[in-house]
Design an enzyme around this catalytic site. Structure first.
Site, PDB file in Angstrom:
ATOM      1  N   VAL A   1      96.949  27.711  41.381  1.00 33.97           N
ATOM      2  CA  VAL A   1      96.323  27.112  42.567  1.00 33.97           C
ATOM      3  C   VAL A   1      96.015  25.629  42.322  1.00 33.97           C
ATOM      4  O   VAL A   1      96.287  24.780  43.179  1.00 33.97           O
ATOM      5  CB  VAL A   1      95.038  27.887  42.957  1.00 33.97           C
ATOM      6  CG1 VAL A   1      94.419  27.275  44.204  1.00 33.97           C
ATOM      7  CG2 VAL A   1      95.346  29.364  43.204  1.00 33.97           C
TER       8      VAL A   1
ATOM      9  N   LYS B   1      86.552  40.363  48.713  1.00 32.85           N
ATOM     10  CA  LYS B   1      86.854  39.620  49.947  1.00 32.85           C
ATOM     11  C   LYS B   1      86.182  40.286  51.146  1.00 32.85           C
ATOM     12  O   LYS B   1      85.696  39.599  52.047  1.00 32.85           O
ATOM     13  CB  LYS B   1      88.368  39.543  50.132  1.00 32.85           C
ATOM     14  CG  LYS B   1      89.025  38.678  49.050  1.00 32.85           C
ATOM     15  CD  LYS B   1      90.520  38.865  49.015  1.00 32.85           C
ATOM     16  CE  LYS B   1      91.185  37.965  47.995  1.00 32.85           C
ATOM     17  NZ  LYS B   1      92.577  38.314  47.723  1.00 32.85           N
TER      18      LYS B   1
HETATM   19  P1  NAP Z   1      95.591  30.543  36.717  1.00 32.14           P
HETATM   20  O1  NAP Z   1      96.995  30.237  37.119  1.00 32.14           O
HETATM   21  O2  NAP Z   1      95.371  31.528  35.630  1.00 32.14           O
HETATM   22  O3  NAP Z   1      94.894  29.153  36.340  1.00 32.14           O
HETATM   23  C1  NAP Z   1      93.632  29.076  35.752  1.00 32.14           C
HETATM   24  C2  NAP Z   1      93.428  27.646  35.249  1.00 32.14           C
HETATM   25  O4  NAP Z   1      92.120  27.498  34.764  1.00 32.14           O
HETATM   26  C3  NAP Z   1      94.367  27.231  34.118  1.00 32.14           C
HETATM   27  O5  NAP Z   1      94.713  25.898  34.277  1.00 32.14           O
HETATM   28  C4  NAP Z   1      93.522  27.417  32.859  1.00 32.14           C
HETATM   29  O6  NAP Z   1      93.852  26.494  31.840  1.00 32.14           O
HETATM   30  C5  NAP Z   1      92.136  27.095  33.385  1.00 32.14           C
HETATM   31  N1  NAP Z   1      91.063  27.861  32.760  1.00 32.14           N
HETATM   32  C6  NAP Z   1      90.879  29.203  32.809  1.00 32.14           C
HETATM   33  N2  NAP Z   1      89.742  29.540  32.156  1.00 32.14           N
HETATM   34  C7  NAP Z   1      89.203  28.398  31.694  1.00 32.14           C
HETATM   35  C8  NAP Z   1      88.044  28.077  30.933  1.00 32.14           C
HETATM   36  N3  NAP Z   1      87.197  29.030  30.526  1.00 32.14           N
HETATM   37  N4  NAP Z   1      87.798  26.792  30.640  1.00 32.14           N
HETATM   38  C9  NAP Z   1      88.655  25.816  31.039  1.00 32.14           C
HETATM   39  N5  NAP Z   1      89.766  26.044  31.777  1.00 32.14           N
HETATM   40  C10 NAP Z   1      90.032  27.316  32.092  1.00 32.14           C
HETATM   41  O7  NAP Z   1      94.741  31.077  37.975  1.00 32.14           O
HETATM   42  P2  NAP Z   1      95.058  30.839  39.518  1.00 32.14           P
HETATM   43  O8  NAP Z   1      96.009  31.876  39.987  1.00 32.14           O
HETATM   44  O9  NAP Z   1      95.349  29.422  39.760  1.00 32.14           O
HETATM   45  O10 NAP Z   1      93.640  31.265  40.161  1.00 32.14           O
HETATM   46  C11 NAP Z   1      92.540  30.412  40.060  1.00 32.14           C
HETATM   47  C12 NAP Z   1      91.414  30.925  40.959  1.00 32.14           C
HETATM   48  O11 NAP Z   1      91.869  30.972  42.319  1.00 32.14           O
HETATM   49  C13 NAP Z   1      90.910  32.316  40.638  1.00 32.14           C
HETATM   50  O12 NAP Z   1      89.535  32.383  40.930  1.00 32.14           O
HETATM   51  C14 NAP Z   1      91.684  33.189  41.635  1.00 32.14           C
HETATM   52  O13 NAP Z   1      91.030  34.392  41.942  1.00 32.14           O
HETATM   53  C15 NAP Z   1      91.700  32.286  42.831  1.00 32.14           C
HETATM   54  N6  NAP Z   1      92.787  32.518  43.787  1.00 32.14           N
HETATM   55  C16 NAP Z   1      94.056  32.615  43.343  1.00 32.14           C
HETATM   56  C17 NAP Z   1      95.077  32.788  44.259  1.00 32.14           C
HETATM   57  C18 NAP Z   1      96.506  32.909  43.837  1.00 32.14           C
HETATM   58  O14 NAP Z   1      97.355  33.178  44.701  1.00 32.14           O
HETATM   59  N7  NAP Z   1      96.841  32.733  42.576  1.00 32.14           N
HETATM   60  C19 NAP Z   1      94.781  32.853  45.628  1.00 32.14           C
HETATM   61  C20 NAP Z   1      93.449  32.737  46.041  1.00 32.14           C
HETATM   62  C21 NAP Z   1      92.458  32.560  45.108  1.00 32.14           C
HETATM   63  P3  NAP Z   1      95.316  26.435  31.163  1.00 32.14           P
HETATM   64  O15 NAP Z   1      96.220  25.907  32.228  1.00 32.14           O
HETATM   65  O16 NAP Z   1      95.204  25.516  30.020  1.00 32.14           O
HETATM   66  O17 NAP Z   1      95.637  27.839  30.764  1.00 32.14           O
HETATM   67  N1  HSE Z   2      95.317  38.230  43.505  1.00 38.09           N
HETATM   68  C1  HSE Z   2      95.006  37.838  44.843  1.00 38.09           C
HETATM   69  C2  HSE Z   2      95.922  38.580  45.793  1.00 38.09           C
HETATM   70  C3  HSE Z   2      95.188  36.357  45.001  1.00 38.09           C
HETATM   71  O1  HSE Z   2      96.900  39.186  45.344  1.00 38.09           O
HETATM   72  O2  HSE Z   2      95.637  38.618  46.987  1.00 38.09           O
HETATM   73  C4  HSE Z   2      94.669  35.847  46.333  1.00 38.09           C
HETATM   74  O3  HSE Z   2      93.272  35.974  46.419  1.00 38.09           O
END
Ligand code: NAP
Ligand code: HSE
Length: 441
Positions: free
Chosen positions: A14, A205
């Site tokens: 994200v 959610k």
């Molecule tokens: P992700 O790809 O795993 O990215 C997480 C990022 O945060 C990475 O850059 C990681 O660093 C960094 N990070 C994680 N833990 C950390 C810590 N303790 N200290 C410092 N940096 C840290 O996750 P994502 O899919 O982008 O999701 C991020 C958030 O958005 C979550 O809360 C998720 O529920 C929410 N979300 C995701 C989606 C989706 O479609 N993916 C949709 C809606 C909401 P590195 O890059 O160095 O590993």
């Molecule tokens: N893991 C979540 C999903 C990301 O599959 O809907 C969006 O919140």
């Protein structure tokens, strides 16, 4: 303002999308807020990680204070996930008078009221549109678009990963594990996909949607949750035979002062508008007393769709900064929380039983249901290859959750029922009026 500086906590799926949209839509952002927007720092876990974005290496940091305490940073975008440590970071940022945008439903479902309170005390905005249904602007629609109405029901497909899995299992006959691995590769699944498949992500959610839609503090613990891990190919097959499609559905229903909120695999009549929402797409059906039926549809997960919601929140904050009205938009819940009891929650149910194929067994099963005033809408019996056993598949008319659980208990105790293979809520038809007359507690 000459420019606005953003600090990112996290630069994964994200976070990278947020950087891309800020770069690619800079002209539009500048036009809307009157100055350029730039990303100044991004907290990550691993400085050496290969990233698809070409970034000035100076932007990355392992030190949260370089983001949280930098006086030049106006707004923090939290896209790292996690709960307790993340909450502390956000409180620290708010105390530094930094506004927050977060996509973190885990955090908002558990600590939303407390964080919103800290934000308001510090005259800061805390926006979280991306936490529910990715790219669909559903929170803004509930709070602003439907502000004049009283919402009585919301039904949602609010988890992209499970919708992707159920779609591919039923349309392409693929296995659960195979499709889950693809959802992980595509960036839809949570770091721990158990939260997706176990229903917890959708429950978080639904707690957020119910709190905003019903204007009462609905906690995660108030949501009844069942995930999709036990949904089998047979269930999908029988569901289709009966004219249903299986979806993981969140239901939030208010009657009078009381609400029920649940997430569970549900068989929807195939003509139901939510039945045709496929793959990682999400949809939220909202019923308002004045507006009637509305439905919001779009991509529920993934990098750019989710980042769109985040950058729109950023625009909202930046407009408030220009007007000097930050921290004034959150409205406290109007009503005290009152939850329905099990005898007040009604639904139709699908059941699949494995039974001994003997004279009188079907009659006994029918009597167990009728003792609780429950009648059948549909029934099917199939002999199994294993000698002497057959499978009975039933769809009931409307019944209370209380009665349904009593029926399940008695079926379980009946010696000729070898196993209750599955039991799902069924959506479609008029459940309520039919069931009111047969409540027994
Ligand atoms: P992700 O790809 O795993 O990215 C997480 C990022 O945060 C990475 O850059 C990681 O660093 C960094 N990070 C994680 N833990 C950390 C810590 N303790 N200290 C410092 N940096 C840290 O996750 P994502 O899919 O982008 O999701 C991020 C958030 O958005 C979550 O809360 C998720 O529920 C929410 N979300 C995701 C989606 C989706 O479609 N993916 C949709 C809606 C909401 P590195 O890059 O160095 O590993
Ligand atoms: N893991 C979540 C999903 C990301 O599959 O809907 C969006 O919140």
């Amino acid at each position: 303002m000459e420019s606005i500086s953003i600090g990112l906590l996290g630069l994964g799926t994200v976070g990278s999308g947020v950087v891309k949209i800020i770069e690619n839509h800079q002209d539009k952002l500048c036009h809307q807020i009157g100055c350029p927007v730039k990303v100044k720092k991004a907290l990550v876990l691993d400085l050496e990680k290969q990233r698809e974005l070409e970034l000035d290496p100076e932007i990355l940091t392992l030190n949260p204070e370089e983001v949280l305490l930098d006086p030049e940073i106006d707004i923090i975008v939290e896209v790292m996930g996690g709960i307790e440590e993340t909450k502390e970071y956000l409180i620290q940022a708010l105390e530094q008078k930094k506004h927050i945008v977060t996509a973190n439903k885990d955090l908002m479902a558990l600590h939303g009221p407390e964080l919103l309170d800290v934000a308001s005390k510090n005259q800061c905005d805390l926006f979280y549109e991306a936490s529910v249904a990715g790219g669909i602007p559903i929170l803004r629609s509930l709070v602003d678009g439907l502000a004049s109405d009283r919402i009585t029901k919301m039904m949602g497909i609010v988890n992209g990963t499970t919708n992707f899995i159920l779609t591919k299992m039923s349309k392409e006959g693929r296995t659960f594990d195979d499709v889950l691995a693809e959802a992980q590769r595509l960036g839809y699944a949570e770091a721990d996909p158990e939260a997706d498949v176990g229903g917890l992500d959708a429950a978080r959610k639904m707690a957020i949607l119910s709190t905003l839609g019903f204007s009462m503090n609905v906690d995660l613990a108030d949501v009844k949750v069942k995930g999709i891990t036990e949904v089998s190919g047979e269930d999908l097959h029988y569901g289709e035979q009966f004219g249903y499609t299986m979806k993981l559905i969140g239901v939030a229903h208010r009657e009078g002062e009381k609400v029920e909120v649940s997430v569970q695999p549900t068989l929807l009549e195939s003509k139901h508008p939510l039945a045709s929402v496929n793959d990682e797409y999400n949809a939220v059906y909202v019923y308002g007393e004045a507006v009637g039926e509305t439905m919001f549809y779009g991509p529920g997960a993934g990098s750019l769709p989710t980042a769109t919601a985040i950058v729109s929140d950023l625009v909202g904050i930046m407009k408030n900064m220009r007007l000097g009205v930050n921290g004034k938009s959150a409205i406290l819940p109007e009503f005290p929380k009152k939850l329905k009891e099990d005898h007040e929650i009604f639904s139709k149910y699908f059941l699949r039983l494995r039974v001994k194929d003997e004279v009188g067994v079907l009659a006994k099963i029918t009597s167990i249901f009728s003792n609780y005033g429950v009648s059948f809408e549909k029934i099917l019996q199939n002999p199994l290859e294993e000698n002497g056993f057959s499978e009975i598949v039933i769809v009931t008319h409307g019944e209370s959750l209380y009665n349904h659980e009593k029926v399940l208990q008695e079926l379980n105790d009946y010696q000729f029922v070898q196993s209750i293979e599955s039991s799902y809520r069924v959506e479609g038809g008029n459940v309520h009026e039919m069931a009111r007359s047969v409540v027994s507690v």
